[in-house]
Design a protein around this motif. Structure first.
Motif, PDB file in Angstrom:
ATOM      1  N   SER A 102       0.700  -1.104  -0.077  1.00 26.46           N
ATOM      2  CA  SER A 102      -0.072  -0.043   0.133  1.00 26.46           C
ATOM      3  C   SER A 102       0.838   1.336  -0.278  1.00 26.46           C
ATOM      4  O   SER A 102       0.588   2.276  -0.642  1.00 26.46           O
ATOM      5  CB  SER A 102      -0.863  -0.036   1.189  1.00 26.46           C
ATOM      6  N   GLN A 103       2.004   1.110   0.816  1.00 23.99           N
ATOM      7  CA  GLN A 103       2.727   2.292   0.795  1.00 23.99           C
ATOM      8  C   GLN A 103       3.557   2.355  -0.532  1.00 23.99           C
ATOM      9  O   GLN A 103       3.830   3.846  -1.031  1.00 23.99           O
ATOM     10  CB  GLN A 103       3.846   2.098   1.781  1.00 23.99           C
ATOM     11  N   GLU A 104       3.664   1.494  -1.404  1.00 25.37           N
ATOM     12  CA  GLU A 104       4.610   1.604  -2.832  1.00 25.37           C
ATOM     13  C   GLU A 104       3.530   2.284  -3.600  1.00 25.37           C
ATOM     14  O   GLU A 104       3.806   3.106  -4.430  1.00 25.37           O
ATOM     15  CB  GLU A 104       4.860   0.174  -3.149  1.00 25.37           C
ATOM     16  N   VAL A 105       2.181   1.761  -3.382  1.00 25.44           N
ATOM     17  CA  VAL A 105       1.223   2.375  -4.442  1.00 25.44           C
ATOM     18  C   VAL A 105       0.886   3.488  -4.199  1.00 25.44           C
ATOM     19  O   VAL A 105       0.768   4.462  -5.191  1.00 25.44           O
ATOM     20  CB  VAL A 105      -0.191   1.294  -4.209  1.00 25.44           C
ATOM     21  N   ALA A 106       0.687   4.095  -2.820  1.00 24.32           N
ATOM     22  CA  ALA A 106       0.682   5.589  -2.460  1.00 24.32           C
ATOM     23  C   ALA A 106       1.616   6.338  -3.050  1.00 24.32           C
ATOM     24  O   ALA A 106       1.530   7.224  -3.532  1.00 24.32           O
ATOM     25  CB  ALA A 106       0.634   5.536  -0.920  1.00 24.32           C
ATOM     26  N   CYS A 107       2.921   5.730  -3.100  1.00 30.63           N
ATOM     27  CA  CYS A 107       4.061   6.585  -3.374  1.00 30.63           C
ATOM     28  C   CYS A 107       4.082   6.805  -4.980  1.00 30.63           C
ATOM     29  O   CYS A 107       4.394   7.886  -5.478  1.00 30.63           O
ATOM     30  CB  CYS A 107       5.419   5.861  -3.026  1.00 30.63           C
ATOM     31  N   ASN A 108       4.025   5.724  -5.739  1.00 34.08           N
ATOM     32  CA  ASN A 108       3.737   5.816  -7.098  1.00 34.08           C
ATOM     33  C   ASN A 108       2.807   6.675  -7.588  1.00 34.08           C
ATOM     34  O   ASN A 108       2.881   7.390  -8.505  1.00 34.08           O
ATOM     35  CB  ASN A 108       3.508   4.111  -7.858  1.00 34.08           C
ATOM     36  N   LEU A 115       3.006  14.379 -12.694  1.00 35.30           N
ATOM     37  CA  LEU A 115       3.205  14.768 -13.998  1.00 35.30           C
ATOM     38  C   LEU A 115       2.347  15.652 -14.753  1.00 35.30           C
ATOM     39  O   LEU A 115       1.281  15.991 -14.346  1.00 35.30           O
ATOM     40  CB  LEU A 115       3.141  13.425 -14.669  1.00 35.30           C
ATOM     41  N   GLU A 116       2.725  16.074 -16.086  1.00 31.13           N
ATOM     42  CA  GLU A 116       1.779  16.820 -16.652  1.00 31.13           C
ATOM     43  C   GLU A 116       0.562  16.037 -17.114  1.00 31.13           C
ATOM     44  O   GLU A 116       0.523  14.782 -17.324  1.00 31.13           O
ATOM     45  CB  GLU A 116       2.567  17.230 -17.893  1.00 31.13           C
ATOM     46  N   ASP A 123       0.071   7.379 -17.786  1.00 28.96           N
ATOM     47  CA  ASP A 123       0.994   6.486 -16.876  1.00 28.96           C
ATOM     48  C   ASP A 123      -0.052   5.992 -15.624  1.00 28.96           C
ATOM     49  O   ASP A 123       0.132   4.834 -15.355  1.00 28.96           O
ATOM     50  CB  ASP A 123       1.773   7.397 -15.925  1.00 28.96           C
ATOM     51  N   ILE A 124      -0.951   6.776 -15.355  1.00 32.16           N
ATOM     52  CA  ILE A 124      -2.189   6.067 -14.660  1.00 32.16           C
ATOM     53  C   ILE A 124      -2.853   4.558 -15.149  1.00 32.16           C
ATOM     54  O   ILE A 124      -2.780   3.428 -14.396  1.00 32.16           O
ATOM     55  CB  ILE A 124      -3.378   6.939 -14.272  1.00 32.16           C
ATOM     56  N   ARG A 125      -3.184   4.852 -16.307  1.00 34.77           N
ATOM     57  CA  ARG A 125      -3.778   3.560 -17.064  1.00 34.77           C
ATOM     58  C   ARG A 125      -2.603   2.322 -17.176  1.00 34.77           C
ATOM     59  O   ARG A 125      -3.057   1.142 -16.731  1.00 34.77           O
ATOM     60  CB  ARG A 125      -4.183   3.722 -18.502  1.00 34.77           C
ATOM     61  N   LEU A 126      -1.366   2.644 -17.471  1.00 38.72           N
ATOM     62  CA  LEU A 126      -0.299   1.763 -17.266  1.00 38.72           C
ATOM     63  C   LEU A 126      -0.138   1.273 -15.721  1.00 38.72           C
ATOM     64  O   LEU A 126       0.098  -0.191 -15.594  1.00 38.72           O
ATOM     65  CB  LEU A 126       0.860   2.303 -17.779  1.00 38.72           C
ATOM     66  N   TYR A 127       0.084   2.019 -14.947  1.00 43.80           N
ATOM     67  CA  TYR A 127       0.223   1.422 -13.483  1.00 43.80           C
ATOM     68  C   TYR A 127      -0.943   0.864 -12.965  1.00 43.80           C
ATOM     69  O   TYR A 127      -0.756  -0.395 -12.485  1.00 43.80           O
ATOM     70  CB  TYR A 127       0.463   2.662 -12.765  1.00 43.80           C
ATOM     71  N   THR A 128      -2.170   1.379 -13.547  1.00 47.05           N
ATOM     72  CA  THR A 128      -3.386   0.354 -12.934  1.00 47.05           C
ATOM     73  C   THR A 128      -3.273  -1.156 -13.628  1.00 47.05           C
ATOM     74  O   THR A 128      -3.550  -2.172 -13.000  1.00 47.05           O
ATOM     75  CB  THR A 128      -4.570   0.992 -13.421  1.00 47.05           C
TER      76      THR A 128
END
Length: 353
Positions: A102-108, A115-116, A123-128
């Motif tokens: 959860s800490q890793e996710v919050a940080c990312n 970002l712009e 990036d949100i879609r890629l990370y999801t």
């Protein structure tokens, strides 16, 4: 750990009647992550989504290979045809891993939000997608089972929010002191939660609580959270208060009991002959007092943290740390101290029938 390491007669001139503490510690560590026997993977290759889910409870085996009274909570995952993919335990490791994840996710997420706008959406879609691939990896379900449980009970598809919320729930569970577990095992009216006809199920859950198994408490909280508790962090903390109240526990009392138990344990640790364990434990208590239970992210910039060790074994201070705190910890010396204790625990445990 302190008692186990100090039961080494070669270092501390103790008698054989305290050796058992080394074996107790070894068994405790071994069952933080349950042995691979308890994770049952099928041979089917169809792991198509959405997955199906079903909770079940089994029992550990004792050292003689017989069924014990120590229960194990499982989640059984199936593919979209209902065929079983894997059965995973909800172990102590599951809670710890989810808390860290959860800490890793919050940080990312925080980094991505900086970002712009045009890049941010991509990036949100890629990370999801990366998170979804993680939780639907059948080889990692013991690590992701907590996120599955919460998402299923809340019928929530926002995986990033689910992980952030899991982190808060895990913090409550991991900070719940043993006296509260015992209280729940004795007094919680779980039949009103699960209904008549579930006496055996309730009995096993109470056995798990009596043994301070965090997986059972995490499961109960997820089940008792009001609908839509994941709408926001505020609604989650409000839901946690309601869930604990349904179990007969006031959150303010929970925090008081947690602090009290920590102080008692710290007083015992401060009598140890292992100076590094004393230093780490006292820093842990200071961090405990600084952490807000209801915030998703930990305040890494103010916590008393040690240096990190890079791949080439060189230390680096990633976070500011605290003056005269763990930032001054000699990692090489710490390793030497700890490995000597670990070697004793492993050597003695091998000698036990």
């Amino acid at each position: 750990m302190a008692k186990a390491y100090e039961s080494d007669n070669r270092r501390f001139n103790v008698k054989e009647d305290v050796f058992f503490q080394a074996k107790q510690f070894s068994d405790f560590l071994r069952f933080i992550k349950l042995p691979s026997y308890f994770t049952d993977k099928s041979t089917i290759t169809n792991v198509s989504r959405p997955w199906t889910y079903r909770e079940s409870i089994g029992n550990r085996f004792n050292s003689f290979g017989k069924v014990s009274l120590h229960p194990v909570l499982f989640t059984q995952f199936g593919n979209n045809k209902g065929e079983q993919i894997v059965r995973s335990p909800v172990s102590t490791l599951s809670i710890l891993e989810c808390s860290a994840m959860s800490q890793e996710v919050a940080c990312n997420i925080d980094l991505i939000m900086g970002l712009e706008q045009g890049v941010r959406g991509v990036d949100i879609r890629l990370y999801t997608q990366e998170l979804l691939d993680y939780i639907y990896n059948k080889d990692l379900t013991e690590y992701s089972v907590c996120a599955h449980l919460l998402a299923n009970f809340q019928k929530n598809s926002d995986i990033a929010l689910t992980f952030r919320s899991c982190g808060i729930i895990c913090r409550y569970v991991l900070n719940t002191p043993s006296v509260v577990y015992k209280n729940l095992a004795e007094n919680a009216d779980l039949l009103s939660v699960f209904g008549s006809g579930c006496e055996e199920w309730v009995s096993k859950i109470k056995q798990g609580l009596e043994l301070c198994e965090p997986g059972f408490l995490y499961y109960l909280i997820c089940k008792l959270l009001p609908t839509n508790s994941l709408e926001s962090i505020t609604s989650l903390t409000r839901g946690l208060n309601e869930a604990y109240k349904l179990l007969g526990i006031e959150v303010n009392n929970l925090r008081t009991e947690a602090k009290s138990e920590f102080k008692i344990l710290l007083a015992q640790i401060n009598k140890s002959q292992l100076r590094n364990i004393i230093k780490i434990s006292n820093s842990g208590y200071k961090n405990f007092e600084m952490i807000n239970w209801d915030k998703a992210s930990l305040p890494f910039d103010t916590l008393d943290l040690p240096p990190a060790l890079l791949g080439d074994s060189s230390p680096i201070q990633i976070f500011p740390g605290v003056e005269k705190g763990l930032r001054t910890l000699d990692l090489e010396q710490l390793f030497e101290d700890m490995i000597e204790g670990q070697s004793w625990v492993e050597r003695f445990s091998e000698a036990c029938a």
